[in-house]
Design an enzyme around this catalytic site. Sequence first.
Site, short mmCIF file in Angstrom:
data_model
loop_
_atom_site.label_atom_id
_atom_site.label_comp_id
_atom_site.label_asym_id
_atom_site.label_seq_id
_atom_site.Cartn_x
_atom_site.Cartn_y
_atom_site.Cartn_z
CG ASP A 39 -2.18 -0.74 1.00
OD1 ASP A 39 -2.46 -1.06 -0.17
OD2 ASP A 39 -2.89 -1.01 1.99
CE LYS A 61 -6.31 6.64 -1.45
NZ LYS A 61 -6.62 7.15 -0.14
CG MET A 175 -7.48 7.86 7.49
SD MET A 175 -8.62 6.61 6.93
CE MET A 175 -9.43 6.16 8.46
N1 SAH Z 1 -3.70 0.65 9.13
C1 SAH Z 1 -3.08 1.91 9.41
C2 SAH Z 1 -3.99 3.09 9.25
C3 SAH Z 1 -4.47 3.29 7.84
S1 SAH Z 1 -5.44 4.72 7.68
C4 SAH Z 1 -2.51 1.86 10.83
O1 SAH Z 1 -2.72 0.90 11.56
O2 SAH Z 1 -1.79 2.80 11.20
C5 SAH Z 1 -4.26 5.91 7.23
C6 SAH Z 1 -4.06 6.92 8.31
O3 SAH Z 1 -3.15 6.44 9.27
C7 SAH Z 1 -3.48 8.21 7.84
O4 SAH Z 1 -4.45 9.06 7.27
C8 SAH Z 1 -2.91 8.78 9.10
O5 SAH Z 1 -3.91 9.34 9.91
C9 SAH Z 1 -2.42 7.53 9.80
N2 SAH Z 1 -1.00 7.30 9.52
C10 SAH Z 1 -0.44 6.22 8.96
N3 SAH Z 1 0.89 6.35 8.86
C11 SAH Z 1 1.19 7.55 9.41
C12 SAH Z 1 2.40 8.26 9.61
N4 SAH Z 1 3.60 7.76 9.24
N5 SAH Z 1 2.33 9.48 10.21
C13 SAH Z 1 1.15 10.00 10.58
N6 SAH Z 1 0.00 9.37 10.40
C14 SAH Z 1 -0.01 8.16 9.82
#
Ligand code: SAH
Length: 504
Positions: A39, A61, A175
């Site tokens: 992803d 994306k 998000m």
């Molecule tokens: N499965 C993922 C979340 C996916 S949704 C998890 O467990 O973390 C995607 C969201 O995760 C982003 O919009 C953001 O809010 C958060 N996110 C993921 N990686 C991030 C990062 N390196 N820094 C800040 N926010 C992050």
Amino acid sequence: MAPPETGKVVLVGAGPGDEGLITVLGKTWLQRADVVVYDHLVNAALNRFAKPDAEIIYAGKKAGHSTLSQEEINSLIIDKARAGKTVVRLKGGDPFIFGRGGEEAEALKQAGIPFAVVPGVTSPVGVSAYAGVPLTHRGLATNVSIITGSSEKGDDLPIEWEKIATRSGTLVFLMGARKLPRIVENLVRHGKPASTPIAVVQWGATPRQKTWTGTLETILDSAQEIQPPALTIIGEVVNLKQTVDWYETQPLFGKTVAVTRAGEQSESFMEMLRERGAEPLSAPVIETHPPKDYGPLDTAIAKLESYEGIIFTSVNGVRWFMRRLHEKELDVRELKGLQISAIGPKTERAVRDLGVRVDLVPEKFVAESLLESLGKESVKGKRYLLPRAAVARELLPEEMRQLGAEVDVAPAYQTLAPDEFNPDALDRLEQGALDVVTFTSSSTVINFVDLIGADRKALLEKTVVACIGPVTAQTARDLGLNVAVVAEVYTVDGLTAALEDYFR
Ligand code: SAH
């Protein structure tokens, strides 16, 4: 022909940002995978752990649009598994926290495909850690809520603002980068005190990490133009960042550092830089190749027993010498009876890794120091072998000869410049966005200047030129570079320490 046995799909959480945050189990599956479907938020550097012939598919994306729809991803992993493949479905953070891992598992179950799930460090946990904000803390927060900031459209459940706003504990919104004003406004409207501390963390657990802090009342003034991925932490625990901050406060945090040494030798250096919060960029300006003529080395190997000692001046010298021995179906037993010297701790380690003891390691890691150590014993009338690069400094063999030693210099490899400089690093250099360029030998400097072209030298004005030792630094100065950092200990550890001092 019998149909292939059904493969398997493993939903693996990669953790957020820092590639090191994947679990041991996750990495193990990655190494075994025939197909990797990854992803957008996965650190793509992880893909290097896959087998060289593994099929790597990007399902994230591009320019804001998904390359594959969720249905297409489901069919893809099902089809690959039906073809007998082991499929790793690599997801940012944890597969089951806003990762649609649950939906993929349902589809797999329905299709009768065996699957497993490897949990990951979810971003609320991982990014908060790198932001220096403990999500729970005695006396401050007894619970944590993980909330989606984008659930107000589509068919997701609506956010129960009145319940969330009046709840004690820490709130983490995912998000919500572009929805920050809406989140702040709703919380305050539903009763959250405007003085509640808040932190927004963008690109967490990466050298690009950026944190805005404030209160619900003030945050919108400072936190603007937030780009995804970002998450928002709300609650008293945010104040702990003042003391607990450890990542953003490192001296090399956020610095982009070009590593010009040969690709295969740069890993440990890059690791050291990464650990200190820097973003290392591999931009090798040297490649090692067999020498033009193996004649002198082959002659030397044929009469190894006639030497008093063998002197290794680099890890490459050790590797290429051994490689030639092996090509001749010989091994370390040929070294029996030879006094073995190594210049530098890495060279010494390379010899030791062969299971061979090193008799002599000079105190300082330059040729001159070896002369001192050797000179104390008598080298007169004795014969030494020096397997090394085709082009190297003549000082050591010449001075040894002056002391009456016989020295055979045998090229074991040659170094050549690659065809081009890493385009990404060149881009950053041109944009003034390359903080540091590191040189670990004179030839890295010479090749670098050659590769970027003399007219681009002026670009280095904004870049810190860092050299592993005085000899390399002199070469850089001779070529018109402005050297800002010279390591005191002539190793990559020493160079890393010197950079930390410089930026502290
Ligand atoms: N499965 C993922 C979340 C996916 S949704 C998890 O467990 O973390 C995607 C969201 O995760 C982003 O919009 C953001 O809010 C958060 N996110 C993921 N990686 C991030 C990062 N390196 N820094 C800040 N926010 C992050």
